[in-house]
Design an enzyme around this catalytic site. Structure first.
Site: not given
Length: 242
Positions: A151, A147, A53
């Site tokens: 997010k 992370y 991706v």
């Protein structure tokens, strides 16, 4: 379509959707794990499309293949993600930072864009995108800067997709997950860093509980949308002092 369908939350969601009668395109980096998911689905309609991706050309090829072979796309569970190395902030290299951003943000954008284009142009038009966020989009863990930052960015992606999709009957929601039992969270039973500097084991929940929530979100008519859902282990240290 489910990205990151070869393991963890992605596999659980793919199997739940397949069991509910959806035709599921399984996307992920490794063909062997995607084929394992397909085998677990039994005779349900699945198709494996190995895809990185983070590669724009690979994502373009993925959605072109779906358009040509399936004819339309009604749902994208935009799930592929990585936590990154568990190191102190000052030791995190730019390459490690970039690796998390490439998967969690750039990959999520590329897949959302590919789905958006298909859903806008197909007839009947429209569809649904569900982004996999995290409770880190609200409350971070120690040592999770890459992370957590991505997010938070996924939440912005969700909100923008929701607005931009309105003219084309494209609904977008987000599921924020806390402590689902997967390979990524296996260490939680042994103890993970807490905000007060200690380490403590944390409760987890079954990944199938998350999958059932995604199925509910996916099953709504396009006139209705779960904008944000939070699904977490009941006793994990998240609300208040835990």
């Amino acid at each position: 379509m489910v990205t990151g369908a070869g393991s963890g939350i992605g596999r659980a969601v793919a199997l739940t959707l397949a069991d509910a009668g959806w035709t599921v395109v399984l996307a992920g980096r490794h063909r062997e794990t995607l084929e394992q998911t397909a085998q677990l689905a039994g005779g349900a309609a699945t198709r494996c499309v190995p895809t990185d991706v983070t590669d724009p050309a690979a994502v373009t090829a993925l959605f072109e293949a779906v358009g040509e072979r399936e004819g339309r796309l009604d749902l994208l569970f935009n799930n592929a993600g990585t936590f990154g190395p568990a190191v102190p902030l000052e030791e995190l290299s730019f390459e490690e930072w970039r690796g998390v951003v490439d998967v969690n943000l750039h990959g999520a954008f590329l897949c959302a864009q590919g789905a958006f284009r298909l859903m806008r142009d197909q007839r009947p038009r429209g569809g649904r995108i569900i982004n996999n966020g995290s409770i880190s989009a609200h409350t971070p863990r120690p040592g999770s800067i890459a992370y957590t930052a991505t997010k938070h960015a996924v939440t912005g992606l969700t909100k923008s997709l929701s607005l931009d999709g309105r003219p084309y009957d494209i609904a977008c929601g987000q599921i924020d997950i806390g402590n689902a039992a997967t390979e990524m969270t296996a260490a939680m039973s042994q103890g993970v860093p807490q905000a007060n500097g200690s380490r403590a084991p944390e409760p987890t929940m079954n990944a199938e509980d998350v999958a059932r929530t995604v199925l509910h979100m996916a099953s709504l008519p396009l006139e209705a949308n779960v904008q944000f859902a939070t699904v977490l282990a009941t006793k994990m240290p998240y609300i208040g002092r835990g």
